[in-house]
Design an enzyme around this catalytic site. Structure first.
Site, PDB file in Angstrom:
ATOM      1  N   LYS A 274     -11.862   6.947  -2.331  1.00 10.16           N
ATOM      2  CA  LYS A 274     -12.355   8.147  -1.274  1.00 10.16           C
ATOM      3  C   LYS A 274     -13.826   8.184  -1.238  1.00 10.16           C
ATOM      4  CE  LYS A 274      -8.024   7.812  -0.320  1.00 10.16           C
ATOM      5  NZ  LYS A 274      -7.813   6.967   0.895  1.00 10.16           N
TER       6      LYS A 274
ATOM      7  N   ASP B 182       0.779  -1.323   0.109  1.00  5.67           N
ATOM      8  CA  ASP B 182      -0.002   0.116   0.078  1.00  5.67           C
ATOM      9  C   ASP B 182       0.989   1.235  -0.011  1.00  5.67           C
ATOM     10  OD1 ASP B 182      -2.523   1.699   0.412  1.00  5.67           O
ATOM     11  OD2 ASP B 182      -1.515   1.927   2.589  1.00  5.67           O
TER      12      ASP B 182
END
Length: 293
Positions: free
Chosen positions: A58, A17
């Site tokens: 998001k 990540d």
């Protein structure tokens, strides 16, 4: 009869990540913006609430925050309704420009990350990556991180595959781009529960990192100020959450990854794949105690 040579089973790629794992200690860039955009609407969300869905795309992250009872109650009191899709779209529209204005300030590699990447590269390990950022966001972070020497062989965002975490598709895209012939030969390393689930769903070894992570929830400065007892307690709380999400292993720091990879290689050489592995004692290092189901 001609003897068939058994194919080597070992880790060939690590998929990291970004924010909270390899860059941006504490995953502060997105967290601060989530708090700000809700504040602008007169809604209070706590840091702990914001960190819950961290790692997701998001827009999806904002959607999940809007499903919280605490947010629904505040929204009802202020706007006489619960947040709807157009409200989420509006929040996201505000989220993007604020985040874009700060991203370059949160792209420095976490201490130890570059050392680990260099060790892996010397061993011939390919470096992949996935992110909850959009491609446009990640392009900015990647450009800045490259100035510090960090440049993965692959970086995949959800636009390329259609869905983000916890779906496994970004990891599959990494496998294709890195030319890996088995998901069990890959390790997914992340700092959020959605990272863990992404790796598990992809059939990879899934590893959580505590220090620097969004799940741990502390900045580097805050960690240095904590007394030892409080630090250890907070780390154990994060470790437990990672394991509850299905992590195969949890390491205190990214610096421990090369040592862990050696242990995973031993498991693979015994014919033990991720779906057959589970740890016994969650309070021990993964290489100290394990069992096979």
């Amino acid at each position: 009869m001609k003897k068939v040579k058994r194919l080597s089973q070992k880790i060939e790629a690590v998929v990291f990540d970004w924010a909270g794992t390899t860059v941006d200690y504490g995953c502060l860039a997105p967290m601060n913006v989530f708090v700000e955009i809700f504040k602008e609407k007169g809604i209070v969300v706590t840091s702990e609430e914001v960190r819950g869905p961290m790692g997701m795309d998001k827009w999806d992250h904002i959607y999940e925050l809007c499903q919280l009872d605490s947010v629904k109650v505040q929204w009802q009191e202020k706007y006489s309704k619960y947040p709807e899709k157009e409200d989420i779209d509006e929040l996201y529209t505000r989220f993007e420009p604020i985040l874009f204005s700060t991203l370059r300030s949160f792209a420095k590699p976490i201490e130890g990350a570059m050392d680990v990447v260099n060790i892996l590269r010397k061993q011939g390990i390919k470096i992949g990556s996935t992110s909850g950022y959009t491609k446009e966001m990640l392009d900015i972070v990647a450009e800045e991180a490259e100035k510090f020497g960090y440049k993965p062989d692959a970086r995949i965002t959800s636009e390329k595959v259609g869905k983000g975490r916890p779906f496994p598709y970004m990891c599959y895209a990494n496998a294709i781009q890195l030319d890996i012939d088995g998901m069990h030969k890959m390790i997914k390393v992340g700092d959020t529960l959605s990272d863990i689930k992404e790796g598990i769903n992809a059939g990879m070894w899934s590893v959580g990192v505590i220090l620097g992570s969004s799940l741990h929830g502390f900045s580097e400065t805050e960690v240095k100020r904590l007394n030892q007892a409080d630090l250890l307690a907070s780390m154990e709380a994060a470790r437990t959450k990672f394991y509850q999400a299905g992590a195969h292993f949890v390491i205190d720091s990214i610096k421990e990854l090369p040592e862990l990879m050696e242990e995973i290689n031993k498991l693979l050489q015994q014919g033990i794949f991720p779906h057959r592995y589970t740890t016994v004692r969650k309070d021990m290092k993964p290489w100290e105690a394990s069992t096979i189901q």
